[in-house]
Design a protein around this motif. Structure first.
Motif, PDB file in Angstrom:
ATOM      1  N   UNK A 131       1.902 130.599  55.482  1.00  0.00           N
ATOM      2  CA  UNK A 131       2.837 129.646  54.902  1.00  0.00           C
ATOM      3  C   UNK A 131       2.195 128.304  54.579  1.00  0.00           C
ATOM      4  N   UNK A 132       1.121 127.960  55.264  1.00  0.00           N
ATOM      5  CA  UNK A 132       0.381 126.763  54.882  1.00  0.00           C
ATOM      6  C   UNK A 132      -0.398 127.000  53.592  1.00  0.00           C
ATOM      7  N   UNK A 133      -0.970 128.193  53.445  1.00  0.00           N
ATOM      8  CA  UNK A 133      -1.652 128.536  52.192  1.00  0.00           C
ATOM      9  C   UNK A 133      -0.698 128.417  51.006  1.00  0.00           C
ATOM     10  N   UNK A 134       0.512 128.933  51.163  1.00  0.00           N
ATOM     11  CA  UNK A 134       1.497 128.880  50.073  1.00  0.00           C
ATOM     12  C   UNK A 134       2.026 127.470  49.870  1.00  0.00           C
ATOM     13  N   UNK A 135       2.356 126.808  50.969  1.00  0.00           N
ATOM     14  CA  UNK A 135       2.929 125.470  50.874  1.00  0.00           C
ATOM     15  C   UNK A 135       1.995 124.462  50.240  1.00  0.00           C
ATOM     16  N   UNK A 136       0.690 124.649  50.416  1.00  0.00           N
ATOM     17  CA  UNK A 136      -0.287 123.734  49.822  1.00  0.00           C
ATOM     18  C   UNK A 136      -0.230 123.772  48.299  1.00  0.00           C
ATOM     19  N   UNK A 137       0.081 124.936  47.729  1.00  0.00           N
ATOM     20  CA  UNK A 137       0.216 125.038  46.271  1.00  0.00           C
ATOM     21  C   UNK A 137       1.322 124.113  45.782  1.00  0.00           C
ATOM     22  N   UNK A 138       2.430 124.105  46.503  1.00  0.00           N
ATOM     23  CA  UNK A 138       3.555 123.245  46.130  1.00  0.00           C
ATOM     24  C   UNK A 138       3.163 121.768  46.212  1.00  0.00           C
ATOM     25  N   UNK A 139       2.478 121.397  47.277  1.00  0.00           N
ATOM     26  CA  UNK A 139       2.064 120.001  47.441  1.00  0.00           C
ATOM     27  C   UNK A 139       1.105 119.573  46.329  1.00  0.00           C
ATOM     28  N   UNK A 140       0.156 120.431  45.971  1.00  0.00           N
ATOM     29  CA  UNK A 140      -0.806 120.099  44.919  1.00  0.00           C
ATOM     30  C   UNK A 140      -0.135 120.030  43.551  1.00  0.00           C
ATOM     31  N   UNK A 152      -9.625 116.635  55.706  1.00  0.00           N
ATOM     32  CA  UNK A 152      -8.452 115.781  55.854  1.00  0.00           C
ATOM     33  C   UNK A 152      -7.283 116.282  54.994  1.00  0.00           C
ATOM     34  N   UNK A 153      -7.620 116.820  53.820  1.00  0.00           N
ATOM     35  CA  UNK A 153      -6.605 117.451  52.973  1.00  0.00           C
ATOM     36  C   UNK A 153      -5.877 118.541  53.748  1.00  0.00           C
ATOM     37  N   UNK A 154      -6.599 119.368  54.478  1.00  0.00           N
ATOM     38  CA  UNK A 154      -5.983 120.456  55.237  1.00  0.00           C
ATOM     39  C   UNK A 154      -5.062 119.919  56.320  1.00  0.00           C
ATOM     40  N   UNK A 155      -5.504 118.882  57.034  1.00  0.00           N
ATOM     41  CA  UNK A 155      -4.657 118.294  58.075  1.00  0.00           C
ATOM     42  C   UNK A 155      -3.382 117.696  57.477  1.00  0.00           C
ATOM     43  N   UNK A 156      -3.513 117.072  56.317  1.00  0.00           N
ATOM     44  CA  UNK A 156      -2.341 116.483  55.670  1.00  0.00           C
ATOM     45  C   UNK A 156      -1.383 117.570  55.185  1.00  0.00           C
ATOM     46  N   UNK A 157      -1.924 118.673  54.693  1.00  0.00           N
ATOM     47  CA  UNK A 157      -1.074 119.811  54.294  1.00  0.00           C
ATOM     48  C   UNK A 157      -0.293 120.333  55.495  1.00  0.00           C
ATOM     49  N   UNK A 158      -0.992 120.512  56.598  1.00  0.00           N
ATOM     50  CA  UNK A 158      -0.345 121.053  57.800  1.00  0.00           C
ATOM     51  C   UNK A 158       0.726 120.082  58.296  1.00  0.00           C
ATOM     52  N   UNK A 159       0.433 118.785  58.248  1.00  0.00           N
ATOM     53  CA  UNK A 159       1.428 117.781  58.654  1.00  0.00           C
ATOM     54  C   UNK A 159       2.677 117.874  57.789  1.00  0.00           C
ATOM     55  N   UNK A 160       2.491 117.949  56.480  1.00  0.00           N
ATOM     56  CA  UNK A 160       3.618 117.953  55.554  1.00  0.00           C
ATOM     57  C   UNK A 160       4.406 119.260  55.623  1.00  0.00           C
ATOM     58  N   UNK A 161       3.713 120.375  55.809  1.00  0.00           N
ATOM     59  CA  UNK A 161       4.372 121.685  55.782  1.00  0.00           C
ATOM     60  C   UNK A 161       4.979 122.030  57.143  1.00  0.00           C
TER      61      UNK A 161
END
Length: 450
Positions: free
Chosen positions: A298-307, A326-335
């Motif tokens: 779900x982080x892999x998928x959610x990152x597409x939405x954020x980008x 840091x991009x990965x940590x920010x994705x995980x924080x947001x998702x």
């Protein structure tokens, strides 16, 4: 010495306390986190915001038709950090660390309920540490480094297989496939059996919703004197039977003929001097295929939405690949792919000024903590250069920090290195679909164009 440990036997008839002390906070608006439909729009961040501002420690009413009392809902980072860091006061074992409610006794699934209770996340103290220790060799740096080579090759093959001339569902084409591959490599699951895990995951994400909807239909049927269609529940039960039968067969095989894999380590692990009970084998199997797959997917998928929603951040990452960690940590924080965990109070205590008695349920909403403005400035803004992005609580904190964290981060890094190099124009091309689930942020469809 007693027999093998089974938490579900200990708490099967357990009762929990209602609020011993009156709530000091109240909400001006009605919020119901047991309504699973609201999670199909993504996480209820606006509701979390209202709770943080008006009732950061909120006494939430119980589930529909639930004999148990309600639960304290936490939305502030500091309160969740406090609870997570004090396992003696806030127990995972007294009422499970994952389930908001044990549910009505007559509604408990004969296999799924016990397995949802009997696993490592629902242990305290030495028992938790000892079972966790059995898992650790498969998440250490050297092991993850060797695993990375296989993951790199799998990412390449999955991207090669996508027809980029047309739209596709990124979930089924990529983000569902990679974690299953990685998990199966760690577990030692034969390649021919791996597609089964995908199907089982889809049913597990809907388990809670299916049960609640069935209860509602039965109640409506009684009122209207109409028969209830059980086709869906029958299909679900057959799938669950298949999943556990496979799990027990492979665990028993690993007991007889162990290999250098995680399933062999679990199958031959001991708790309090005994091999794991059948219930704990089922629970370990359920936990592994759910937790080991769902968060990364779900982080892999959610990152597409954020980008897609933040093209300037995407371009910044493409221009500055060193920002990837840091991009990965920010994705995980947001998702925040795991939405909550639960604890049970063991004594008189206090959180955020709210007094509580023993035996009360406490639920920690990670998505709320990860957007707490007291910790993260402009918390709803996606910022891949955020200085404290790694202060999120999405992996948990303290003794129950997610054991699979290094493997999850490795998969995310290898995926987005290749995705953005090969397909810098990838973006969402339609509406996403999210499962009705308040435990994991389960993205079922993510349409993309390349």
């Amino acid at each position: 010495m007693s027999g093998p440990i089974s938490i579900s036997n200990d708490i099967a008839k357990k009762t929990f306390s209602s609020n011993t002390h009156p709530p000091i906070n109240d909400l001006k608006s009605k919020i119901n986190f047991t309504d699973l439909d609201i999670f199909t729009q993504g996480q209820p961040f606006e509701h979390f915001k209202k709770m943080r501002e008006e009732a950061p420690v909120f006494l939430h009413p119980p589930f529909f038709n639930d004999p148990e009392p309600g639960f304290w809902s936490l939305t502030r980072h500091e309160d969740i950090l406090k609870v997570s860091s004090d396992p003696k006061t806030f127990s995972s074992q007294a009422g499970t660390g994952t389930m908001i409610t044990l549910g009505r006794e007559d509604r408990r699934h004969p296999k799924l309920w016990r397995s949802a209770v009997d696993h490592m996340l629902n242990l305290d103290g030495d028992m938790h540490i000892n079972l966790r220790r059995e898992h650790m060799p498969f998440f250490k740096p050297n092991y993850v480094s060797d695993l990375r080579i296989k993951v790199q090759a799998k990412v390449t093959s999955l991207l090669d297989a996508i027809n980029t001339s047309q739209d596709c569902n990124f979930v089924t084409a990529f983000s569902q496939q990679l974690p299953i591959f990685t998990l199966s490599e760690i577990l030692g699951i034969p390649e021919s059996d791996r597609p089964k895990l995908v199907t089982w995951m889809e049913f597990l994400e809907l388990a809670q919703y299916i049960q609640v909807e069935q209860m509602k239909k039965e109640q409506e049927g009684e009122q209207n004197n109409e028969p209830v269609n059980t086709d869906m529940i029958d299909m679900f039960n057959n799938m669950i039977d298949e999943m556990f039968e496979y799990g027990r067969d492979i665990m028993n095989a690993k007991r007889k003929d162990p290999a250098d894999d995680l399933l062999s380590a679990i199958a031959n692990a001991e708790l309090e001097g005994h091999q794991l009970s059948p219930e704990f084998l089922d629970g370990s199997w359920l936990l592994i295929i759910f937790a080991g797959n769902d968060t990364t997917r779900n982080t892999l998928s959610g990152a597409i939405k954020l980008l897609t929603e933040n093209p300037e951040q995407k371009q910044k990452l493409i221009d500055n690949p060193e920002l990837m960690p840091n991009f990965l940590q920010e994705c995980i924080r947001m998702i925040s792919p795991v939405m909550h965990m639960r604890r049970t109070t063991m004594c008189e205590t206090e959180i955020g000024g709210q007094k509580m008695g023993p035996g009360e349920k406490v639920v920690m909403w990670y998505g709320a903590a990860n957007r707490d403005p007291e910790v993260f400035s402009n918390p709803d803004q996606f910022d891949i250069e955020r200085a404290n992005a790694d202060k999120h609580l999405a992996f948990g904190i303290g003794r129950h920090t997610c054991i699979g964290k290094p493997v999850a981060l490795m998969q995310l890094e290898e995926s987005y290195k290749q995705i953005l190099t090969r397909f810098p124009n990838i973006h969402m091309s339609g509406d996403w679909k999210v499962a009705p689930n308040n435990f994991v942020h389960a993205i079922q469809e993510m349409p993309v164009k390349f």
